[in-house]
Motif scaffolding. Structure first.
Motif, PDB file in Angstrom:
ATOM      1  N   PRO A  11      40.167   0.718 -47.588  1.00 57.66           N
ATOM      2  CA  PRO A  11      40.336   1.953 -48.349  1.00 57.66           C
ATOM      3  C   PRO A  11      39.042   2.162 -49.134  1.00 57.66           C
ATOM      4  O   PRO A  11      38.319   1.195 -49.393  1.00 57.66           O
ATOM      5  CB  PRO A  11      41.474   1.638 -49.329  1.00 57.66           C
ATOM      6  N   TYR A  14      38.641   3.727 -55.859  1.00 58.18           N
ATOM      7  CA  TYR A  14      38.411   4.663 -56.960  1.00 58.18           C
ATOM      8  C   TYR A  14      37.400   4.067 -57.910  1.00 58.18           C
ATOM      9  O   TYR A  14      37.469   2.869 -58.226  1.00 58.18           O
ATOM     10  CB  TYR A  14      39.710   4.892 -57.751  1.00 58.18           C
ATOM     11  N   HIS A  23      41.123  -5.491 -54.853  1.00 56.99           N
ATOM     12  CA  HIS A  23      40.128  -4.803 -54.018  1.00 56.99           C
ATOM     13  C   HIS A  23      39.429  -5.790 -53.084  1.00 56.99           C
ATOM     14  O   HIS A  23      39.179  -5.510 -51.912  1.00 56.99           O
ATOM     15  CB  HIS A  23      39.064  -4.130 -54.888  1.00 56.99           C
TER      16      HIS A  23
HETATM   17  N1  MSP Z   1      41.016   5.661 -53.574  1.00 52.97           N
HETATM   18  C1  MSP Z   1      42.286   5.267 -53.045  1.00 52.97           C
HETATM   19  C2  MSP Z   1      42.172   4.925 -51.563  1.00 52.97           C
HETATM   20  C3  MSP Z   1      41.623   6.023 -50.710  1.00 52.97           C
HETATM   21  S1  MSP Z   1      41.458   5.531 -49.048  1.00 52.97           S
HETATM   22  C4  MSP Z   1      41.077   6.922 -48.224  1.00 52.97           C
HETATM   23  C5  MSP Z   1      42.814   4.057 -53.810  1.00 52.97           C
HETATM   24  N2  MSP Z   1      41.925   3.327 -54.455  1.00 52.97           N
HETATM   25  S2  MSP Z   1      42.266   2.071 -55.400  1.00 52.97           S
HETATM   26  O1  MSP Z   1      40.998   1.622 -55.890  1.00 52.97           O
HETATM   27  O2  MSP Z   1      43.220   2.436 -56.374  1.00 52.97           O
HETATM   28  O3  MSP Z   1      42.965   0.977 -54.535  1.00 52.97           O
HETATM   29  C6  MSP Z   1      42.356   0.457 -53.409  1.00 52.97           C
HETATM   30  C7  MSP Z   1      43.144  -0.650 -52.759  1.00 52.97           C
HETATM   31  O4  MSP Z   1      43.313  -1.767 -53.636  1.00 52.97           O
HETATM   32  C8  MSP Z   1      44.537  -0.242 -52.332  1.00 52.97           C
HETATM   33  O5  MSP Z   1      44.698  -0.562 -50.966  1.00 52.97           O
HETATM   34  C9  MSP Z   1      45.456  -1.085 -53.175  1.00 52.97           C
HETATM   35  O6  MSP Z   1      46.609  -1.438 -52.482  1.00 52.97           O
HETATM   36  C10 MSP Z   1      44.589  -2.299 -53.453  1.00 52.97           C
HETATM   37  N3  MSP Z   1      45.061  -3.024 -54.621  1.00 52.97           N
HETATM   38  C11 MSP Z   1      44.988  -2.657 -55.924  1.00 52.97           C
HETATM   39  N4  MSP Z   1      45.616  -3.609 -56.681  1.00 52.97           N
HETATM   40  C12 MSP Z   1      46.110  -4.585 -55.891  1.00 52.97           C
HETATM   41  C13 MSP Z   1      46.739  -5.833 -56.090  1.00 52.97           C
HETATM   42  N5  MSP Z   1      47.132  -6.243 -57.288  1.00 52.97           N
HETATM   43  N6  MSP Z   1      46.974  -6.607 -55.000  1.00 52.97           N
HETATM   44  C14 MSP Z   1      46.551  -6.254 -53.743  1.00 52.97           C
HETATM   45  N7  MSP Z   1      45.951  -5.098 -53.516  1.00 52.97           N
HETATM   46  C15 MSP Z   1      45.866  -4.172 -54.527  1.00 52.97           C
HETATM   47  O7  MSP Z   1      43.998   3.818 -53.779  1.00 52.97           O
END
Ligand code: MSP
Length: 520
Positions: A11, A14, A23
């Motif tokens: 992904p 953000y 991440h």
């Molecule tokens: N920007 C969007 C994704 C857009 S893709 C076209 C987004 N970003 S995010 O930064 O919030 O999250 C990115 C990834 O990190 C997600 O897949 C999310 O599931 C993962 N994780 C965030 N916290 C997490 C945990 N505590 N454990 C495992 N993965 C987690 O969503």
């Protein structure tokens, strides 16, 4: 050029906050697959990057008192710095504020608009900035007068002119798509969830905003910026050259083989994204895999609890390779998992230090001392030698390949550990230290079999623990050209008589300091 191609994406993250364990987890999983496929003869494209538009990022910049572009430049760099820190092998790093991406997002919008699936209307709805998602009234619960989404995020009422994507028209086609592509969503349980969500009926989706301007302008109407998800999802195509669908890269790598995502963002990838693409007449990706979430010592990771694990913490505490290994070995991929320091130390010590590390160190030391610092000559292979060699040179790769094709990292690593246990059992049974006097020829054969097993082990560990595996291969004097998986085979077995270097431990044991005794 390899005729087998593999395009894998993380992904895009953000940039409202710094990177953390969650991440790193997703990207390490993708990195292991990317490295595995490269070594297995595929032409691989591995993409990661940052998602920089939307209200959430805009508000984070305001809070920091910095203009949004400089804010995103800074946070995006933190994610880019993970490549050397975590040893990622990504081929590209995309930022959604780049011109190439803005062009691609607008081109996709236009294709969907031309297909008649975008219309302008007025909208009132509940929006969760944290999730960058709208929710239906029926999905919300009220807590202290606040509307709360199923994810726990607080929603606010938004009312504005908005463009809509005709998602409701895609319900049947999506169901048909899931039906004809049974492996599109994994794991199976998540697939079932998505199917029942879609069967429950789809509302048209608001895909533009007028209340702020931190986004990709809607083609032909500058008052609107695109909804951050339609913008963000397009990144996967931007990096493959879209809108130039005739480009070599696009032809080679689209549709993507795998979008790896966390379970929280599956709906966007498994429902909205294929609908946008089908509307635009573009083939959807081949697979979306949703992994689980980590809790920390039993609790949700959050700033307010002060338990957020930064990538630097992982590297300092455990080392890059052991941290990568632990994340993928500890929890069946797809399930939620709990991160505890104790579990990390136990796992790293038992599998890496006492397992592979010890096997390699003691076998190579015996060779170094007793076989003139060279891989020994062997004679008369016996049944038990052949059993171990067959596991190392053939069966292990086959089962790891099968497991990884379904993103079962834990099973893949389990198969590798089975070889380690088999080799440990072999050393104990053969007792080469006894053979030294009794039967030196047999000792040399046993040590040869062990050295060859270690070669295969080091080769297959490269995707997960790249630095340590390279050290093992260096010790065995395996040239850089002989490290892809075509060399995990009997035909490329170690040549007897090759000088090896003085063995040095590759996987150190983590020694815990004794807790301080409380003094009165
Ligand atoms: N920007 C969007 C994704 C857009 S893709 C076209 C987004 N970003 S995010 O930064 O919030 O999250 C990115 C990834 O990190 C997600 O897949 C999310 O599931 C993962 N994780 C965030 N916290 C997490 C945990 N505590 N454990 C495992 N993965 C987690 O969503």
């Amino acid at each position: 050029m390899a005729d087998k191609t593999y395009y894998i994406t993380t992904p895009i993250y953000y940039v409202n906050d710094k990177p953390h364990l969650g991440h790193v987890y997703t990207t390490v999983a993708c990195d292991v697959l990317a490295r595995f496929k490269r070594l297995d003869g595929f032409d691989v494209k591995f993409l990661t990057g940052t998602d920089e538009h939307g209200l959430k990022v805009h508000q984070a910049a305001e809070k920091a008192g910095v203009d949004t572009q400089s804010f995103t430049d800074g946070v995006s760099q933190n994610f880019r710095d993970l490549t050397p820190m975590m040893n990622y092998s990504n081929d590209d790093f995309i930022r959604t504020t780049e011109p190439r991406h803005i062009k691609a997002a607008q081109a996709l919008w236009q294709k969907i608009e031309e297909a008649g699936d975008i219309y302008l209307d007025n909208y009132g709805g509940w929006y969760a900035v944290r999730d960058e998602a709208f929710y239906g009234e029926d999905e919300l619960t009220e807590v202290d007068g606040k509307k709360i989404a199923p994810s726990g995020a607080e929603c606010e009422w938004m009312e504005e002119e908005s463009y809509f994507f005709r998602l409701s028209a895609w319900q049947d086609k999506l169901l048909e798509f899931y039906d004809t592509h049974p492996d599109f969503i994994l794991p199976e349980s998540r697939r079932n969830e998505v199917i029942s969500f879609v069967k429950g009926g789809l509302r048209d989706l608001s895909v533009s905003r007028t209340a702020f301007d931190w986004g990709v302008p809607v083609p032909g109407n500058d008052k609107h910026v695109m909804y951050v998800w339609i913008d963000a999802l397009t990144n996967y195509m931007t990096a493959a050259g879209f809108p130039d669908t005739e480009s070599a890269d696009f032809k080679k790598f689209w549709p993507a083989d795998l979008h790896m995502v966390g379970k929280d963002i599956l709906r966007f990838h498994a429902v909205y994204w294929p609908a946008f693409l089908m509307s635009a007449g573009i083939e959807p990706p081949k697979r979306v895999f949703a992994h689980g979430w980590w809790t920390i010592e039993g609790q949700k990771m959050s700033k307010s609890l002060g338990n957020v694990i930064a990538p630097q913490d992982l590297v300092e505490r455990y080392g890059v390779d052991p941290a990568r290994y632990f994340m993928l070995r500890e929890v069946p991929f797809g399930n939620d998992g709990n991160f505890s320091h104790e579990a990390a130390v136990n796992r790293i010590n038992s599998d890496l230090a006492n397992g592979i590390g010890n096997l390699s160190q003691r076998s190579l030391s015996m060779i170094y001392k007793n076989c003139e610092e060279k891989t020994p000559k062997f004679s008369d292979l016996q049944e038990e030698d052949n059993v171990l060699l067959e596991l190392a040179q053939s069966k292990m790769l086959a089962s790891v390949r099968l497991a990884l094709d379904e993103q079962k990292f834990h099973s893949a690593l389990e198969s590798i550990m089975k070889l380690v246990s088999a080799a440990d059992g072999y050393v104990d049974a053969q007792a080469p230290w006894k053979l030294k006097k009794e039967d030196p020829d047999r000792m040399r054969t046993v040590l040869y079999v062990l050295a060859e097993t270690i070669r295969c082990l080091a080769l297959i560990m490269q995707p997960v623990t790249p630095e340590s595996a390279a050290k093992m291969l260096d010790q065995l004097a395996i040239s850089k050209e002989e490290r892809d998986f075509s060399f995990i085979s009997k035909d490329h077995a170690l040549k007897p008589g090759t000088a090896i270097s003085k063995p040095e431990g590759v996987f150190p044991r983590i020694v815990e300091e004794e807790p301080q005794q409380a003094t009165a």
